[in-house]
Scaffold this motif. Structure first.
Motif, PDB file in Angstrom:
ATOM      1  N   SER A  40       0.859  -1.185   0.000  1.00 36.27           N
ATOM      2  CA  SER A  40       0.000   0.000   0.000  1.00 36.27           C
ATOM      3  C   SER A  40       0.892   1.232   0.000  1.00 36.27           C
ATOM      4  O   SER A  40       1.980   1.227   0.560  1.00 36.27           O
ATOM      5  CB  SER A  40      -0.934   0.007   1.215  1.00 36.27           C
ATOM      6  N   SER A  75       6.625   4.247   0.357  1.00 35.09           N
ATOM      7  CA  SER A  75       5.297   4.193   0.960  1.00 35.09           C
ATOM      8  C   SER A  75       5.242   5.258   2.050  1.00 35.09           C
ATOM      9  O   SER A  75       6.234   5.516   2.735  1.00 35.09           O
ATOM     10  CB  SER A  75       5.026   2.814   1.556  1.00 35.09           C
ATOM     11  N   VAL A 122      -1.578  -6.740  -0.601  1.00 39.32           N
ATOM     12  CA  VAL A 122      -2.252  -6.289  -1.821  1.00 39.32           C
ATOM     13  C   VAL A 122      -2.962  -7.477  -2.444  1.00 39.32           C
ATOM     14  O   VAL A 122      -2.367  -8.555  -2.612  1.00 39.32           O
ATOM     15  CB  VAL A 122      -1.263  -5.674  -2.834  1.00 39.32           C
ATOM     16  N   GLU A 144      -9.105   1.050  -6.707  1.00 39.96           N
ATOM     17  CA  GLU A 144      -8.112   0.740  -5.680  1.00 39.96           C
ATOM     18  C   GLU A 144      -8.774   1.024  -4.320  1.00 39.96           C
ATOM     19  O   GLU A 144      -9.060   2.179  -3.994  1.00 39.96           O
ATOM     20  CB  GLU A 144      -6.859   1.586  -5.862  1.00 39.96           C
ATOM     21  N   ASP A 203      -9.036   0.661  -0.203  1.00 34.33           N
ATOM     22  CA  ASP A 203      -8.329   0.482   1.071  1.00 34.33           C
ATOM     23  C   ASP A 203      -9.265  -0.273   2.025  1.00 34.33           C
ATOM     24  O   ASP A 203     -10.371   0.204   2.316  1.00 34.33           O
ATOM     25  CB  ASP A 203      -7.950   1.840   1.646  1.00 34.33           C
ATOM     26  N   MET A 209      -4.613  -3.401   0.482  1.00 40.76           N
ATOM     27  CA  MET A 209      -5.169  -2.765  -0.718  1.00 40.76           C
ATOM     28  C   MET A 209      -5.740  -3.829  -1.630  1.00 40.76           C
ATOM     29  O   MET A 209      -5.133  -4.883  -1.826  1.00 40.76           O
ATOM     30  CB  MET A 209      -4.097  -1.972  -1.456  1.00 40.76           C
TER      31      MET A 209
END
Length: 831
Positions: free
Chosen positions: A144, A235, A255, A326, A328, A344
């Motif tokens: 992420s 990140s 992810v 995308e 979260d 993610m």
């Protein structure tokens, strides 16, 4: 004892059977091992080109090139994908397809593809291993882009917090080798080596946190691999200072990636997430939810089960609106304070051809003049399709036969241009239907109609409803009355079709036609300026012009033929006996010995009117002795009804009334005095041969009268003879007397005709000489013979303006009886 014995025997039996099975297994193992030779191992890097040589397989197996064919050497891969093949000509093992180490072995430190080489006659099996070595073709990437940590403020300095490991699909030296952290007074970074050579970044608390002074810390974490050149990924690290609950949920993956078609039905399951928390009780119970800053568009399409972590589709997907999501995902425990972990989820939406093309007007259509040249731009058009690939490629078409074309511009932009001749009078506007179709399967299309107005150009003249007009107008009309209304139309529009009327200047009897009539310029109504007299003017022409108000203006002309219709506005006029020469009383003589039917005299009158209005009748109104005389109704001859006697009064007075046939009737009277004399044997009216001699003065007057009458008679006779001779030469039939005047009296008009009309009205003979055609003015001469002349004397009576009597008399005098008079006319064309 018996039971034990039985038990021992059973044990022995079972052991014997196991030994037999073991012996049989080893037998087969050694039999198979005898066919397998030593294995061969090669090492190559990933992403080699197709046809790259791995090694000389024939040489390494101790085989000649001929044995490859004879012993049928075959290569098979345990992975199922045929990445390698054998070059039979050289015996080399070559790369058959692209090899991606990350796709084959993922993050495994060792990536070996096992090949089975089978050789027949005798049967042999060789094991070949190909080690795939990594190259640095991937950058480190954090699961992420934002990492959120919650650290209790009571945490002692020196505490370590594992951070998310950056994922690098490469391995070995090309994988992640180090991490760096942006400078911060409270935190530092330590790298922890774990099994497999991996390095895990750990956030180290350098000094105690104070949530009240700084509740949040923003750091940037960078992962660097060991490749050449070096690649890295970053990140954003957000640290929230908490008070308690030191373990947070952790997802199995950082992810998650998934693809879904845009036409998926609502309720479809997309992905199920799992997170774990090492805490116990409420601190380990996890609830799943979307991140705090999840956009509303995501919330309207996706939903997550808070207990199971399953993501489902609750709305409609649209590739054209959002092709990629995308999301979260947050996993929160129920501790105090609550701890949470994040991952993610990347959702890729796959396109289907579900959108028809759209047609847009970049500019509104312009009005086009009808004389616009070919290629004039009318409008700018663009076409778009929200789909992708061939589903989004658009072509435009116009109907066949359209006077417009589409000219491509750039990037699905077009110009609508004229492609042919335009005529507003045929089509004042066009509704152009444009069809846009994409290249998808099945193809979708859209139609759009564009309205284009054609503006007028003054290219049409006014056109009269008739090429010529004929107007019949009674004489003596009221001045200012309307004669006729001409009408013209113009197929143009606006000012180009607005017509004004005018009269072109011309002459009527040497006077401008504007003195006779005027015209209303707006509606074409023609009005008389004064009253018309048929006896002075029988026909005239008016040239009317219709002119539009275009620029430049156009016009056209027409001719209005005005025919004056006769009215009975003239009373008969007595021409014999002449009241001017002899006074109001005419004295005649007759012998007393005259028999019944004796012609005493003839009253002759003419009427300036025509047709029925000019028909004259005679009537004896009063007489001294009505039994002695009679008057012929049509000829005006006065004759005796009986023989005169000695008892009859020697002086007789007759009052003769003369009437026409018009409406209302017009009349005149004449008084004739007749003297009855004894011994009078010769005609009283033969004045040229015998003259009474009552006195010398009367004789002289009589002589002068005879000479004048003789002169006029001779002149008339000569004129008649000349005209008769010309008529005989040029006439084409014996029943008519017509001559074409080609060059007479200074006239050069080949259409002018000379017409001679000979009439017999009892004892009065008269001839009419007419000249002219229907459309031109002419002169008419009427000559009447004296009733008492035995030598056909001519008296010239009147000139008048006329037209072609064949047409005029047919209109004005259609009811004239044939027995009354005869009109003969023949027009001879002058070659």
């Amino acid at each position: 004892m018996g039971n034990n014995s039985n038990g021992l025997g059973m044990t022995k039996t079972i052991g014997y059977r196991d030994w037999r099975w073991q012996a049989l297994w080893w037998h087969h193992f050694f039999l198979l091992w005898s066919t397998i030779n030593a294995q061969t191992r090669y090492s190559i890097t990933e992403e080699l080109k197709q046809g790259s040589v791995v090694g000389n397989l024939a040489k390494d197996l101790g085989l000649g090139l001929s044995e490859i064919f004879d012993r049928k050497l075959r290569v098979a891969s345990e992975a199922g994908e045929q990445y390698f093949s054998v070059d039979a000509g050289k015996g080399e093992l070559v790369v058959n397809d692209r090899i991606d180490r990350e796709a084959l072995c993922g993050q495994s430190a060792s990536c070996v593809l096992t090949l089975q080489v089978v050789i027949d006659k005798p049967l042999q099996l060789h094991r070949v291993e190909v080690e795939i070595q990594d190259i640095n073709d991937n950058s480190p990437r954090f699961p992420s882009q934002e990492i959120t940590l919650q650290i209790a403020e009571s945490t002692a300095a020196g505490a370590r917090f594992p951070l998310e490991i950056a994922q690098d699909l490469d391995v070995g030296v090309n994988s992640v080798r180090s991490y760096t952290l942006s400078k911060d007074d409270f935190f530092s970074l330590k790298i922890k080596d774990v099994s497999g050579g991996r390095k895990v970044p750990e956030l180290v608390l350098s000094k105690s946190l104070d949530r009240e002074q700084k509740p949040f810390h923003q750091l940037q974490l960078t992962a660097i691999d060991g490749g050449n050149p070096v690649k890295s990924g970053t990140s954003q690290l957000t640290i929230t200072v908490l008070d308690i609950n030191d373990n947070f949920p952790v997802f199995e993956k950082n992810v998650y990636k998934v693809s879904i078609s845009e036409n998926s039905v609502e309720g479809a399951s997309i992905l199920k997430l799992t997170a774990k928390d090492t805490d116990e009780g409420p601190n380990g119970e996890i609830e799943y939810s979307f991140g705090t800053h999840t956009p509303d568009i995501v919330l309207s399409v996706f939903d997550i089960d808070s207990l199971t972590g399953e993501i489902r589709l609750i709305g409609k997907l649209d590739f054209e609106t959002n092709a990629y999501y995308e999301i979260d995902i947050s996993a929160r425990d129920k501790g105090t304070p609550r701890m949470e972990g994040h991952c993610m989820v990347h959702i890729e939406v796959l396109d289907v051809n579900d959108n028809a093309p759209n047609i847009f007007l970049t500019s509104q259509p312009n009005s086009v003049p009808e004389d616009a040249p070919s290629g004039t731009v009318v409008a700018l058009i663009s076409a778009r399709d929200l789909d992708s690939g061939n589903n989004g490629k658009v072509t435009l078409q116009l109907p066949k036969g359209s006077p417009f074309n589409l000219k491509p511009s750039f990037s699905d932009n077009y110009a609508l241009v004229t492609g042919g001749v335009l005529d507003r009078e045929s089509f004042s506007e066009y509704n152009i239907e444009i069809t846009a179709a994409d290249l998808g399967s099945p193809s979708l299309s859209t139609k759009k109609t564009i309205n284009v107005n054609i503006t007028d150009v003054n290219d049409n003249r006014p056109v009269f409803s008739q090429s010529t007009y004929a107007v019949y107008l009674k004489e003596n009309g009221i001045p200012g009355s309307i004669l006729y209304s001409v009408s013209a139309s113009d197929t143009d529009s606006g000012e180009n079709a607005k017509i004004s009327y005018s009269i072109l200047d011309s002459k009527v009897q040497d006077v401008s036609v504007s003195s006779y009539v005027y015209i209303n310029s707006d509606n074409g109504s023609i009005y008389s300026m004064h009253s018309f007299d048929y006896e002075k003017l029988k026909v005239f022409q008016i040239q009317v012009q219709a002119k539009d108000q275009g620029s430049p203006s156009l016009s056209s002309n027409t001719t209005v033929h005005v025919f004056i219709l006769d009215q009975n506005d003239n009373a008969p006029a007595v021409i014999y006996p002449s009241s001017a020469a002899l006074g109001s009383l005419s004295h005649q003589r007759m012998p007393r010995s005259a028999k019944a039917g004796h012609l005493v005299t003839k009253v002759t009158a003419v009427d300036a009117d025509s047709g029925h209005n000019a028909w004259i009748s005679y009537k004896l109104a009063e007489a001294t002795d009505a039994s002695l005389f009679t008057v012929n109704l049509y000829t005006g001859e006065v004759r005796t009804k009986r023989a005169a006697s000695e008892q009859d009064d020697s002086s007789q007075r007759l009052l003769i009334e003369i009437k026409d046939d018009g409406e209302p009737v017009q009349s005149a009277t004449v008084t004739v005095s007749i003297l009855l004399e004894d011994g009078l044997h010769e005609p009283i009216l033969d004045l040229r041969h015998k003259v009474a001699e009552p006195s010398r003065k009367t004789g002289r007057i009589t002589l002068y009268l005879i000479l004048s009458l003789a002169s006029v008679s001779v002149l008339s006779l000569v004129t008649f003879l000349i005209l008769a001779v010309k008529c005989m030469r040029n006439s084409t039939s014996s029943g008519s007397c017509c001559t074409t005047r080609t060059d007479c009296d200074n006239y050069k008009n080949p259409n002018r005709n000379l017409q001679i009309q000979l009439n017999s009205d009892g004892p009065i003979k008269y001839v009419e000489v007419l000249g002219g055609d229907m459309m031109s003015q002419s002169q008419s001469f009427r000559s009447c013979m004296s009733p008492m002349s035995e030598y056909s004397d001519f008296t010239l009576i009147k000139p008048s303006s006329t037209t072609d009597f064949k047409e005029v008399i047919s209109v004005l005098d259609a009811s004239l009886p044939d027995s009354t008079w005869t009109f003969e006319s023949q027009q001879v064309s002058s070659g």
